[in-house]
Design a protein around this motif. Structure first.
Motif, PDB file in Angstrom:
ATOM      1  N   LEU A  66       0.837  -1.203   0.000  1.00 47.59           N
ATOM      2  CA  LEU A  66       0.000   0.000   0.000  1.00 47.59           C
ATOM      3  C   LEU A  66       0.869   1.248   0.000  1.00 47.59           C
ATOM      4  O   LEU A  66       0.457   2.299   0.494  1.00 47.59           O
ATOM      5  CB  LEU A  66      -0.945  -0.010   1.214  1.00 47.59           C
ATOM      6  N   GLY A  67       2.079   1.114  -0.575  1.00 46.03           N
ATOM      7  CA  GLY A  67       2.944   2.282  -0.698  1.00 46.03           C
ATOM      8  C   GLY A  67       2.284   3.357  -1.541  1.00 46.03           C
ATOM      9  O   GLY A  67       2.465   4.554  -1.307  1.00 46.03           O
ATOM     10  N   CYS A  68       1.534   2.936  -2.554  1.00 43.29           N
ATOM     11  CA  CYS A  68       0.589   3.803  -3.261  1.00 43.29           C
ATOM     12  C   CYS A  68      -0.790   3.387  -2.766  1.00 43.29           C
ATOM     13  O   CYS A  68      -1.276   2.302  -3.117  1.00 43.29           O
ATOM     14  CB  CYS A  68       0.692   3.632  -4.774  1.00 43.29           C
ATOM     15  N   PRO A  69      -1.441   4.189  -1.935  1.00 45.42           N
ATOM     16  CA  PRO A  69      -2.640   3.738  -1.228  1.00 45.42           C
ATOM     17  C   PRO A  69      -3.907   3.644  -2.065  1.00 45.42           C
ATOM     18  O   PRO A  69      -4.939   3.200  -1.554  1.00 45.42           O
ATOM     19  CB  PRO A  69      -2.802   4.784  -0.116  1.00 45.42           C
ATOM     20  N   THR A  70      -3.851   4.045  -3.329  1.00 43.69           N
ATOM     21  CA  THR A  70      -5.047   3.931  -4.162  1.00 43.69           C
ATOM     22  C   THR A  70      -4.643   3.498  -5.566  1.00 43.69           C
ATOM     23  O   THR A  70      -3.462   3.318  -5.863  1.00 43.69           O
ATOM     24  CB  THR A  70      -5.829   5.261  -4.202  1.00 43.69           C
ATOM     25  N   TRP A  71      -5.656   3.325  -6.426  1.00 41.23           N
ATOM     26  CA  TRP A  71      -5.407   2.881  -7.797  1.00 41.23           C
ATOM     27  C   TRP A  71      -6.545   3.398  -8.678  1.00 41.23           C
ATOM     28  O   TRP A  71      -7.695   3.465  -8.226  1.00 41.23           O
ATOM     29  CB  TRP A  71      -5.367   1.352  -7.844  1.00 41.23           C
ATOM     30  N   PRO A  72      -6.319   3.818  -9.928  1.00 46.40           N
ATOM     31  CA  PRO A  72      -5.060   3.724 -10.681  1.00 46.40           C
ATOM     32  C   PRO A  72      -4.027   4.789 -10.320  1.00 46.40           C
ATOM     33  O   PRO A  72      -2.877   4.686 -10.714  1.00 46.40           O
ATOM     34  CB  PRO A  72      -5.519   3.869 -12.132  1.00 46.40           C
ATOM     35  N   GLU A  76      -4.575  10.206  -4.146  1.00 44.36           N
ATOM     36  CA  GLU A  76      -5.783  10.843  -4.680  1.00 44.36           C
ATOM     37  C   GLU A  76      -5.441  12.008  -5.590  1.00 44.36           C
ATOM     38  O   GLU A  76      -6.208  12.367  -6.485  1.00 44.36           O
ATOM     39  CB  GLU A  76      -6.673  11.333  -3.524  1.00 44.36           C
ATOM     40  N   GLU A  77      -4.267  12.621  -5.391  1.00 42.30           N
ATOM     41  CA  GLU A  77      -3.895  13.812  -6.157  1.00 42.30           C
ATOM     42  C   GLU A  77      -2.929  13.539  -7.296  1.00 42.30           C
ATOM     43  O   GLU A  77      -2.768  14.370  -8.191  1.00 42.30           O
ATOM     44  CB  GLU A  77      -3.242  14.859  -5.222  1.00 42.30           C
ATOM     45  N   SER A  78      -2.275  12.374  -7.302  1.00 37.31           N
ATOM     46  CA  SER A  78      -1.180  12.184  -8.254  1.00 37.31           C
ATOM     47  C   SER A  78      -1.096  10.729  -8.723  1.00 37.31           C
ATOM     48  O   SER A  78      -1.390   9.805  -7.970  1.00 37.31           O
ATOM     49  CB  SER A  78       0.147  12.601  -7.611  1.00 37.31           C
ATOM     50  N   TYR A  79      -0.656  10.588  -9.971  1.00 40.64           N
ATOM     51  CA  TYR A  79      -0.413   9.248 -10.509  1.00 40.64           C
ATOM     52  C   TYR A  79       0.975   8.734 -10.136  1.00 40.64           C
ATOM     53  O   TYR A  79       1.262   7.549 -10.324  1.00 40.64           O
ATOM     54  CB  TYR A  79      -0.544   9.253 -12.033  1.00 40.64           C
ATOM     55  N   VAL A  80       1.852   9.627  -9.676  1.00 41.51           N
ATOM     56  CA  VAL A  80       3.214   9.236  -9.352  1.00 41.51           C
ATOM     57  C   VAL A  80       3.450   9.350  -7.857  1.00 41.51           C
ATOM     58  O   VAL A  80       2.755  10.084  -7.148  1.00 41.51           O
ATOM     59  CB  VAL A  80       4.244  10.102 -10.120  1.00 41.51           C
ATOM     60  N   ALA A  81       4.448   8.597  -7.378  1.00 37.90           N
ATOM     61  CA  ALA A  81       4.794   8.656  -5.963  1.00 37.90           C
ATOM     62  C   ALA A  81       5.530   9.957  -5.663  1.00 37.90           C
ATOM     63  O   ALA A  81       6.186  10.537  -6.519  1.00 37.90           O
ATOM     64  CB  ALA A  81       5.667   7.460  -5.594  1.00 37.90           C
ATOM     65  N   HIS A  82       5.414  10.435  -4.428  1.00 35.23           N
ATOM     66  CA  HIS A  82       6.149  11.628  -4.017  1.00 35.23           C
ATOM     67  C   HIS A  82       6.882  11.340  -2.723  1.00 35.23           C
ATOM     68  O   HIS A  82       6.699  10.287  -2.092  1.00 35.23           O
ATOM     69  CB  HIS A  82       5.211  12.841  -3.879  1.00 35.23           C
ATOM     70  N   ALA A  90       7.975   4.453  -3.265  1.00 33.81           N
ATOM     71  CA  ALA A  90       8.866   4.314  -4.417  1.00 33.81           C
ATOM     72  C   ALA A  90       8.880   2.873  -4.918  1.00 33.81           C
ATOM     73  O   ALA A  90       8.878   2.620  -6.130  1.00 33.81           O
ATOM     74  CB  ALA A  90      10.274   4.769  -4.028  1.00 33.81           C
ATOM     75  N   ILE A  91       8.888   1.912  -3.995  1.00 39.41           N
ATOM     76  CA  ILE A  91       8.924   0.502  -4.394  1.00 39.41           C
ATOM     77  C   ILE A  91       7.637   0.104  -5.105  1.00 39.41           C
ATOM     78  O   ILE A  91       7.671  -0.529  -6.169  1.00 39.41           O
ATOM     79  CB  ILE A  91       9.153  -0.391  -3.155  1.00 39.41           C
ATOM     80  N   GLU A  92       6.499   0.481  -4.548  1.00 41.96           N
ATOM     81  CA  GLU A  92       5.221   0.116  -5.170  1.00 41.96           C
ATOM     82  C   GLU A  92       5.056   0.813  -6.514  1.00 41.96           C
ATOM     83  O   GLU A  92       4.624   0.199  -7.500  1.00 41.96           O
ATOM     84  CB  GLU A  92       4.069   0.481  -4.237  1.00 41.96           C
ATOM     85  N   PHE A  93       5.422   2.102  -6.587  1.00 43.63           N
ATOM     86  CA  PHE A  93       5.285   2.827  -7.850  1.00 43.63           C
ATOM     87  C   PHE A  93       6.237   2.257  -8.894  1.00 43.63           C
ATOM     88  O   PHE A  93       5.876   2.143 -10.082  1.00 43.63           O
ATOM     89  CB  PHE A  93       5.575   4.317  -7.635  1.00 43.63           C
TER      90      PHE A  93
END
Length: 327
Positions: A66-72, A76-82, A90-93
């Protein structure tokens, strides 16, 4: 449009006449580049699908599911990790980005198959159909991966996500055999049944392995729920499925050697070595508290096992020769 015989094929004597006969992929003569690229792209397809199992395992074993907590989107604000998502983000993205590499290889393979062989229903339709199936599996895998995130890594959904990867690996193995497999005689009935049994038992062992993982400590996120099943009991059930698989493979190896089915015996021997190595890793990880590195190696072994059982099954099918006796 006229076709020519693929230069990748090998003549073998037929049972009746001893004259060479070819099993070939009929290539379009106006598309030589596509024909030359087909085999390396099929290899790349298989390798990429195995590697993404490994990277997906890294996501899980580092608790980055869940490093990126949503999908796609990643958030909620970005398609890329910050930066605020840290290493887990970074690992999930990074794993999500690898899906695009996988898709690019699948598209290139499909285009090469289409141009070299033609659309399904013309030429050797197996090649184009298999390439198409692998291509369609990539977005399906992406969507299922999204569902795993949206369900907070539900272990049963994660299990399906992993098993779909195994399906894609089997399809890639069949595609590779379709474009470069050597001509061979059909195996006898006993060998064919044992090979089919090993293939089926391999899938049982793979699925039970996902259920064991779903009940164990490596959930992919510290907050994700588990199945609630007894991991120790499930580990023993999984181990017994592997024992039966190994016994079936040994029986196949013995029968194939006695019948002089050299290609099948060689494939069965390689599969047996893989099974024993995979079993050894499984035992060591069980008795050492499931260290992340060994679990990752075990996941790689599972991907190779899916390909290996499919390869053995293919060794029982005729390519360019008369079928062997059915006794």
């Amino acid at each position: 449009m006229s076709t020519v015989t693929a230069t990748l094929d090998h003549p073998v004597p037929t049972a009746a006449t001893g004259a060479p006969r070819r099993r070939h992929v009929a290539l379009r003569p106006d598309r030589p580049v596509a024909g030359r690229l087909l085999v390396p792209l099929a290899v790349a397809d298989l390798v990429a699908n195995v590697l993404i199992v490994v990277t997906g395992g890294a996501v899980r074993l580092t608790a980055s599911g869940l490093g990126c907590p949503t999908w796609p989107r990643c958030t909620e604000e970005s398609y890329v990790a910050h930066g605020e998502l840290g290493l887990h983000g970074a690992i999930e993205f990074g794993n999500r980005l690898l899906t695009f590499v996988l898709a690019a290889v699948a598209v290139a393979t499909l285009v090469a198959a289409w141009r070299a062989v033609g659309r399904p229903g013309r030429g050797d339709r197996r090649v184009t159909l298999l390439a198409l199936a692998v291509f369609l599996g990539i977005p399906a895998q992406g969507v299922l991966g999204g569902v795993t995130v949206l369900t907070d890594l539900n272990p049963w959904v994660v299990s399906l996500h992993f098993m779909l990867s195994m399906v894609l690996i089997v399809l890639c193995t069949w595609l590779l055999d379709a474009v470069r497999g050597r001509p061979r005689a059909a195996a006898g009935r006993a060998s064919a049944r044992l090979a089919l049994g090993a293939f089926a038992l391999g899938w049982v062992a793979l699925y039970l392995g996902t259920v064991v993982t779903g009940s164990g400590p490596h959930s992919g996120d510290l907050e994700s729920r588990r199945t609630g099943l007894d991991p120790q009991l499930l580990s023993h059930v999984h181990a017994w499925s592997v024992y039966v698989l190994v016994a079936t493979t040994v029986a196949l190896l013995v029968v194939a050697r006695r019948r002089g089915e050299v290609a099948l015996a060689s494939a069965a021997g390689a599969l047996l070595v893989l099974e024993l190595a995979q079993g050894a890793v499984g035992f060591v990880q069980y008795f050492t508290g499931l260290p992340e590195v060994l679990v990752g190696v075990h996941m790689l072994g599972a991907a190779l096992l899916a390909s290996g059982t499919a390869w053995v099954l293919l060794r029982t099918r005729a390519r360019g020769t008369a079928p062997a006796a059915t006794a």
